[in-house]
Scaffold this motif. Structure first.
Motif, PDB file in Angstrom:
ATOM      1  N   PRO A  88       0.836  -1.204   0.000  1.00 44.80           N
ATOM      2  CA  PRO A  88       0.000   0.000   0.000  1.00 44.80           C
ATOM      3  C   PRO A  88       0.871   1.254   0.000  1.00 44.80           C
ATOM      4  O   PRO A  88       2.030   1.218   0.415  1.00 44.80           O
ATOM      5  N   PRO A  89       0.317   2.365  -0.454  1.00 47.00           N
ATOM      6  CA  PRO A  89       1.083   3.617  -0.450  1.00 47.00           C
ATOM      7  C   PRO A  89       1.539   3.966   0.969  1.00 47.00           C
ATOM      8  O   PRO A  89       0.857   3.639   1.943  1.00 47.00           O
ATOM      9  N   GLU A  90       2.674   4.575   1.066  1.00 42.88           N
ATOM     10  CA  GLU A  90       3.203   5.117   2.322  1.00 42.88           C
ATOM     11  C   GLU A  90       3.713   4.063   3.301  1.00 42.88           C
ATOM     12  O   GLU A  90       3.971   4.369   4.457  1.00 42.88           O
ATOM     13  N   VAL A  91       3.857   2.821   2.862  1.00 42.30           N
ATOM     14  CA  VAL A  91       4.431   1.788   3.721  1.00 42.30           C
ATOM     15  C   VAL A  91       5.935   2.009   3.799  1.00 42.30           C
ATOM     16  O   VAL A  91       6.578   2.337   2.809  1.00 42.30           O
ATOM     17  N   HIS A  92       6.501   1.848   4.983  1.00 43.02           N
ATOM     18  CA  HIS A  92       7.918   2.139   5.206  1.00 43.02           C
ATOM     19  C   HIS A  92       8.838   0.937   5.033  1.00 43.02           C
ATOM     20  O   HIS A  92       9.979   1.075   4.634  1.00 43.02           O
ATOM     21  N   HIS A  93       8.374  -0.247   5.387  1.00 44.20           N
ATOM     22  CA  HIS A  93       9.185  -1.471   5.318  1.00 44.20           C
ATOM     23  C   HIS A  93       8.314  -2.623   4.826  1.00 44.20           C
ATOM     24  O   HIS A  93       7.106  -2.630   5.040  1.00 44.20           O
ATOM     25  N   THR A  94       8.960  -3.599   4.203  1.00 45.00           N
ATOM     26  CA  THR A  94       8.261  -4.802   3.748  1.00 45.00           C
ATOM     27  C   THR A  94       8.969  -6.026   4.299  1.00 45.00           C
ATOM     28  O   THR A  94      10.200  -6.102   4.292  1.00 45.00           O
ATOM     29  N   ILE A  95       8.187  -6.961   4.795  1.00 47.15           N
ATOM     30  CA  ILE A  95       8.686  -8.256   5.251  1.00 47.15           C
ATOM     31  C   ILE A  95       8.043  -9.311   4.361  1.00 47.15           C
ATOM     32  O   ILE A  95       6.832  -9.295   4.143  1.00 47.15           O
ATOM     33  N   ASP A  96       8.848 -10.209   3.819  1.00 46.39           N
ATOM     34  CA  ASP A  96       8.365 -11.237   2.893  1.00 46.39           C
ATOM     35  C   ASP A  96       7.902 -12.464   3.672  1.00 46.39           C
ATOM     36  O   ASP A  96       8.702 -13.182   4.257  1.00 46.39           O
ATOM     37  N   ASN A  97       6.602 -12.695   3.668  1.00 45.30           N
ATOM     38  CA  ASN A  97       6.020 -13.821   4.386  1.00 45.30           C
ATOM     39  C   ASN A  97       5.522 -14.903   3.432  1.00 45.30           C
ATOM     40  O   ASN A  97       4.756 -15.778   3.809  1.00 45.30           O
ATOM     41  N   LEU A  99       5.495 -18.298   1.164  1.00 49.80           N
ATOM     42  CA  LEU A  99       6.099 -19.621   1.292  1.00 49.80           C
ATOM     43  C   LEU A  99       7.389 -19.641   0.491  1.00 49.80           C
ATOM     44  O   LEU A  99       7.439 -19.168  -0.636  1.00 49.80           O
ATOM     45  N   GLY A 100       8.451 -20.155   1.065  1.00 45.55           N
ATOM     46  CA  GLY A 100       9.723 -20.238   0.358  1.00 45.55           C
ATOM     47  C   GLY A 100      10.518 -18.947   0.335  1.00 45.55           C
ATOM     48  O   GLY A 100      11.455 -18.816  -0.451  1.00 45.55           O
ATOM     49  N   ALA A 101      10.173 -17.975   1.188  1.00 41.22           N
ATOM     50  CA  ALA A 101      10.940 -16.717   1.237  1.00 41.22           C
ATOM     51  C   ALA A 101      12.403 -17.032   1.536  1.00 41.22           C
ATOM     52  O   ALA A 101      12.713 -17.953   2.290  1.00 41.22           O
ATOM     53  N   ALA A 102      13.310 -16.265   0.934  1.00 41.91           N
ATOM     54  CA  ALA A 102      14.748 -16.520   1.065  1.00 41.91           C
ATOM     55  C   ALA A 102      15.231 -16.372   2.506  1.00 41.91           C
ATOM     56  O   ALA A 102      16.151 -17.070   2.925  1.00 41.91           O
ATOM     57  N   THR A 103      14.626 -15.469   3.252  1.00 38.11           N
ATOM     58  CA  THR A 103      15.012 -15.227   4.641  1.00 38.11           C
ATOM     59  C   THR A 103      13.811 -15.517   5.531  1.00 38.11           C
ATOM     60  O   THR A 103      12.689 -15.136   5.193  1.00 38.11           O
ATOM     61  N   SER A 104      14.040 -16.164   6.659  1.00 41.29           N
ATOM     62  CA  SER A 104      12.919 -16.534   7.535  1.00 41.29           C
ATOM     63  C   SER A 104      12.173 -15.298   8.023  1.00 41.29           C
ATOM     64  O   SER A 104      12.736 -14.209   8.143  1.00 41.29           O
ATOM     65  N   LEU A 105      10.906 -15.503   8.313  1.00 36.13           N
ATOM     66  CA  LEU A 105      10.069 -14.422   8.837  1.00 36.13           C
ATOM     67  C   LEU A 105      10.666 -13.871  10.124  1.00 36.13           C
ATOM     68  O   LEU A 105      10.716 -12.658  10.328  1.00 36.13           O
ATOM     69  N   ALA A 106      11.134 -14.744  10.994  1.00 38.91           N
ATOM     70  CA  ALA A 106      11.729 -14.307  12.269  1.00 38.91           C
ATOM     71  C   ALA A 106      12.960 -13.440  12.024  1.00 38.91           C
ATOM     72  O   ALA A 106      13.117 -12.387  12.654  1.00 38.91           O
ATOM     73  N   ASP A 107      13.841 -13.855  11.112  1.00 40.96           N
ATOM     74  CA  ASP A 107      15.051 -13.066  10.830  1.00 40.96           C
ATOM     75  C   ASP A 107      14.708 -11.718  10.209  1.00 40.96           C
ATOM     76  O   ASP A 107      15.307 -10.700  10.556  1.00 40.96           O
ATOM     77  N   GLN A 108      13.740 -11.705   9.309  1.00 41.77           N
ATOM     78  CA  GLN A 108      13.330 -10.434   8.699  1.00 41.77           C
ATOM     79  C   GLN A 108      12.729  -9.499   9.741  1.00 41.77           C
ATOM     80  O   GLN A 108      12.986  -8.291   9.734  1.00 41.77           O
ATOM     81  N   THR A 109      11.938 -10.059  10.623  1.00 40.65           N
ATOM     82  CA  THR A 109      11.309  -9.245  11.669  1.00 40.65           C
ATOM     83  C   THR A 109      12.365  -8.668  12.603  1.00 40.65           C
ATOM     84  O   THR A 109      12.338  -7.474  12.925  1.00 40.65           O
ATOM     85  N   ARG A 110      13.314  -9.495  13.031  1.00 42.46           N
ATOM     86  CA  ARG A 110      14.397  -9.000  13.887  1.00 42.46           C
ATOM     87  C   ARG A 110      15.177  -7.888  13.212  1.00 42.46           C
ATOM     88  O   ARG A 110      15.492  -6.866  13.829  1.00 42.46           O
ATOM     89  N   GLU A 111      15.497  -8.065  11.942  1.00 38.23           N
ATOM     90  CA  GLU A 111      16.266  -7.058  11.205  1.00 38.23           C
ATOM     91  C   GLU A 111      15.491  -5.759  11.064  1.00 38.23           C
ATOM     92  O   GLU A 111      16.023  -4.668  11.247  1.00 38.23           O
ATOM     93  N   THR A 112      14.212  -5.856  10.769  1.00 40.91           N
ATOM     94  CA  THR A 112      13.375  -4.650  10.651  1.00 40.91           C
ATOM     95  C   THR A 112      13.291  -3.941  11.988  1.00 40.91           C
ATOM     96  O   THR A 112      13.449  -2.719  12.060  1.00 40.91           O
ATOM     97  N   LEU A 113      13.068  -4.676  13.058  1.00 40.32           N
ATOM     98  CA  LEU A 113      12.999  -4.048  14.390  1.00 40.32           C
ATOM     99  C   LEU A 113      14.352  -3.449  14.788  1.00 40.32           C
ATOM    100  O   LEU A 113      14.390  -2.374  15.397  1.00 40.32           O
ATOM    101  N   ARG A 114      15.441  -4.107  14.419  1.00 36.58           N
ATOM    102  CA  ARG A 114      16.769  -3.549  14.700  1.00 36.58           C
ATOM    103  C   ARG A 114      16.933  -2.194  14.022  1.00 36.58           C
ATOM    104  O   ARG A 114      17.401  -1.234  14.621  1.00 36.58           O
ATOM    105  N   LYS A 115      16.523  -2.105  12.777  1.00 42.40           N
ATOM    106  CA  LYS A 115      16.600  -0.847  12.032  1.00 42.40           C
ATOM    107  C   LYS A 115      15.727   0.236  12.689  1.00 42.40           C
ATOM    108  O   LYS A 115      16.130   1.391  12.778  1.00 42.40           O
ATOM    109  N   LEU A 116      14.564  -0.166  13.147  1.00 45.49           N
ATOM    110  CA  LEU A 116      13.642   0.809  13.755  1.00 45.49           C
ATOM    111  C   LEU A 116      14.166   1.301  15.101  1.00 45.49           C
ATOM    112  O   LEU A 116      13.898   2.448  15.480  1.00 45.49           O
ATOM    113  N   MET A 117      14.888   0.461  15.813  1.00 42.87           N
ATOM    114  CA  MET A 117      15.382   0.833  17.132  1.00 42.87           C
ATOM    115  C   MET A 117      16.715   1.580  17.081  1.00 42.87           C
ATOM    116  O   MET A 117      17.152   2.142  18.081  1.00 42.87           O
ATOM    117  N   ALA A 118      17.351   1.602  15.906  1.00 41.43           N
ATOM    118  CA  ALA A 118      18.672   2.259  15.784  1.00 41.43           C
ATOM    119  C   ALA A 118      18.551   3.763  15.895  1.00 41.43           C
ATOM    120  O   ALA A 118      17.597   4.380  15.678  1.00 41.43           O
TER     121      ALA A 118
END
Length: 118
Positions: A88-97, A99-118
């Motif tokens: 959708p318009p104005e979305v800041h980050h995307t996490i790929d959920n 099936l078969g995503a290259a990076t696990s949902l947990a790892d993507q979520t941790r990385e996104t939260l790390r970026k947000l907390m920096a």
């Protein structure tokens, strides 16, 4: 959303976990939410969890929640209104959920939260 607004109005940071499919695709909804939050010193970051129809079906089927019975019984009708390809318009980050995503949902979520907390 009433609970979210109460927290925003109190200047409390929160995480809203919900589809917000209609809201995020409604022009002006996110800017209004962002403006209200910023007025209270609260930042807003919209994260789109990218999924495809097959992944959504599997998740909803396994979840087996009463609220999903209509969706499953009318799957084609329900999914015909969904845009699963473009954030959708104005979305800041995307996490790929998907099936078969290259990076696990947990790892993507941790990385996104790390970026947000920096």
């Amino acid at each position: 959303m009433n609970t979210a607004y109460a927290n925003i109005d109190a200047g409390v940071s929160i995480i809203l976990a919900a589809p917000f499919i209609d809201e995020l695709n409604t022009a002006g909804w996110l800017p209004r939410l962002t403006h209200r939050a910023r007025a209270q010193g609260v930042d807003v970051t919209a994260i789109w969890v990218h999924s495809d129809i097959d992944t959504m079906h599997e998740y909803i089927e396994v979840r087996d929640a009463p609220r999903d019975h209509w969706k499953l019984a009318h799957w084609d009708e329900y999914t015909s209104t969904l845009n699963t390809e473009e954030p959708p318009p104005e979305v800041h980050h995307t996490i790929d959920n998907r099936l078969g995503a290259a990076t696990s949902l947990a790892d993507q979520t941790r990385e996104t939260l790390r970026k947000l907390m920096a």
